[in-house]
Design an enzyme around this catalytic site. Sequence first.
Site, PDB file in Angstrom:
ATOM      1  N   ARG A  23     -13.921   6.172  23.447  1.00 49.72           N
ATOM      2  CA  ARG A  23     -13.110   5.042  22.980  1.00 49.72           C
ATOM      3  C   ARG A  23     -12.144   4.577  24.081  1.00 49.72           C
ATOM      4  O   ARG A  23     -11.519   5.387  24.768  1.00 49.72           O
ATOM      5  CB  ARG A  23     -12.326   5.463  21.740  1.00 49.72           C
ATOM      6  CG  ARG A  23     -11.417   4.367  21.150  1.00 49.72           C
ATOM      7  CD  ARG A  23      -9.996   4.522  21.614  1.00 49.72           C
ATOM      8  NE  ARG A  23      -9.101   3.566  20.984  1.00 49.72           N
ATOM      9  CZ  ARG A  23      -7.872   3.309  21.417  1.00 49.72           C
ATOM     10  NH1 ARG A  23      -7.395   3.936  22.474  1.00 49.72           N
ATOM     11  NH2 ARG A  23      -7.099   2.435  20.810  1.00 49.72           N
ATOM     12  N   GLY A  65      -4.415  -0.281  20.311  1.00 47.61           N
ATOM     13  CA  GLY A  65      -5.190  -1.065  21.275  1.00 47.61           C
ATOM     14  C   GLY A  65      -6.162  -2.020  20.619  1.00 47.61           C
ATOM     15  O   GLY A  65      -6.334  -3.162  21.077  1.00 47.61           O
ATOM     16  N   THR A 124       1.968  -1.717  24.335  1.00 48.97           N
ATOM     17  CA  THR A 124       1.689  -0.394  23.796  1.00 48.97           C
ATOM     18  C   THR A 124       1.577  -0.518  22.282  1.00 48.97           C
ATOM     19  O   THR A 124       2.203  -1.390  21.681  1.00 48.97           O
ATOM     20  CB  THR A 124       2.780   0.623  24.205  1.00 48.97           C
ATOM     21  OG1 THR A 124       2.523   1.877  23.562  1.00 48.97           O
ATOM     22  CG2 THR A 124       4.172   0.166  23.833  1.00 48.97           C
ATOM     23  N   GLY A 125       0.754   0.323  21.692  1.00 52.65           N
ATOM     24  CA  GLY A 125       0.523   0.231  20.251  1.00 52.65           C
ATOM     25  C   GLY A 125      -0.955   0.430  19.975  1.00 52.65           C
ATOM     26  O   GLY A 125      -1.651   1.082  20.755  1.00 52.65           O
ATOM     27  N   GLY A 143      -8.911   1.804  24.736  1.00 52.85           N
ATOM     28  CA  GLY A 143      -7.968   0.883  24.102  1.00 52.85           C
ATOM     29  C   GLY A 143      -7.648  -0.282  25.019  1.00 52.85           C
ATOM     30  O   GLY A 143      -8.430  -0.634  25.916  1.00 52.85           O
ATOM     31  N   ASP A 144      -6.494  -0.872  24.820  1.00 56.72           N
ATOM     32  CA  ASP A 144      -6.099  -2.044  25.612  1.00 56.72           C
ATOM     33  C   ASP A 144      -5.588  -1.680  27.004  1.00 56.72           C
ATOM     34  O   ASP A 144      -5.599  -2.523  27.905  1.00 56.72           O
ATOM     35  CB  ASP A 144      -4.982  -2.799  24.879  1.00 56.72           C
ATOM     36  CG  ASP A 144      -3.768  -1.892  24.646  1.00 56.72           C
ATOM     37  OD1 ASP A 144      -3.954  -0.777  24.108  1.00 56.72           O
ATOM     38  OD2 ASP A 144      -2.657  -2.281  25.043  1.00 56.72           O
ATOM     39  N   THR A 149       1.743   4.387  25.315  1.00 57.37           N
ATOM     40  CA  THR A 149       1.302   4.136  26.685  1.00 57.37           C
ATOM     41  C   THR A 149       2.512   3.891  27.549  1.00 57.37           C
ATOM     42  O   THR A 149       3.422   3.166  27.135  1.00 57.37           O
ATOM     43  CB  THR A 149       0.428   2.864  26.725  1.00 57.37           C
ATOM     44  OG1 THR A 149      -0.698   3.073  25.888  1.00 57.37           O
ATOM     45  CG2 THR A 149      -0.024   2.541  28.143  1.00 57.37           C
TER      46      THR A 149
HETATM   47  N1  ASP Z   1      -2.398   1.146  23.390  1.00 59.52           N
HETATM   48  C1  ASP Z   1      -2.858   2.506  23.501  1.00 59.52           C
HETATM   49  C2  ASP Z   1      -4.294   2.585  23.073  1.00 59.52           C
HETATM   50  O1  ASP Z   1      -4.680   1.923  22.123  1.00 59.52           O
HETATM   51  C3  ASP Z   1      -2.051   3.500  22.747  1.00 59.52           C
HETATM   52  C4  ASP Z   1      -0.567   3.234  22.679  1.00 59.52           C
HETATM   53  O2  ASP Z   1      -0.020   2.551  23.539  1.00 59.52           O
HETATM   54  O3  ASP Z   1       0.090   3.694  21.742  1.00 59.52           O
HETATM   55  O4  ASP Z   1      -5.037   3.347  23.660  1.00 59.52           O
END
Ligand code: ASP
Length: 317
Positions: A178, A204, A201-202, A180-181, A150
């Site tokens: 779906r 979610g 980021t990561g 995410g965060d 993200t």
């Molecule tokens: N955080 C984002 C999500 O879960 C994806 C990411 O940042 O890698 O949608």
Amino acid sequence: MWGIIATWRMALEGVTEAATQLAAGSGASASIVDAVAAVEDFPYYKSVGYGGLPTENGEVELDAAFMDGDTLAFGAVGNLIDIANPVRVAQALSRQRYNSLLVGQGAREWALEQGFAEKTMLTDRAMQHYRKRCRETLDKGLSPYDGHDTVGIIGLDKQGSMSVATSTSGLFMKKRGRIGDSPIMGSGFYCDSETGAATATGVGEDLMKGCTSYEIVRRMAGGMTPQQAADSVVFELEDKLMSRFGRAGDLSVVCMNRKGEFGAATNIKTFSFVVATEKQPLTVFRAERRAEKTHYQPVDDEWMQAYAARIRAPIEE
Ligand code: ASP
């Protein structure tokens, strides 16, 4: 004091322009929204905006958010299909009294009503990645969820206003619908001009378990430096997830306080971020974890060249 910090190397071009604007006295909100929109527009960034990777159904569903740290107003969109710049829709929603977070068909209808441009966001290159991933996951049993990132950007302007914006195509191969965060306030982003801001980021699903961005801002308000807040939140969350949930996904964050001091933390091998402030010349850093602390150093030319080659490399189908 002015400052800007962003997740991932992909933010560099947008941040470069925004840093010039902030140094010249522009407002934080406009500068960071333009910077995120530049990432959305760039076709080779495969986890944000145009060229973003699709859901398991082969559709690109985009999530984005914006928060104004002066008023705490926020706007966000989830599962937005075929609108050019989700972050601009999110910013427009932040000006509404109600309906700040819109998803799916409702988000799309609202964006079209407001005159936001339609654009087919699925590219041939993204479809090549999709077909390749389908084969890999079916044939080799690999996780379908890798290949996500993200862009999250925090800005502090000379007037002392702060804001934050995020944009993502979410997890590659996610289920239709779906979220995410990234469009969820408190998890993917939070900003309060009286304290500072954070963005994540990561994975979610795991970042949301810790209300990660709000928790970082709360700890900065309690007196922690941005680096202490970032490290403590990421590693405590990871420990908690490991002991209570049995596993922990990728967790990376950046944050900045109202003085322009910044922090970054990650539990993965390499997390890049971009920062510039009145005191810190524009730099791409590569962060890595060492025990329960994050260390970072500027990337070198070789790293930058390898990155440029990797994002444009032909996809072997
Ligand atoms: N955080 C984002 C999500 O879960 C994806 C990411 O940042 O890698 O949608």
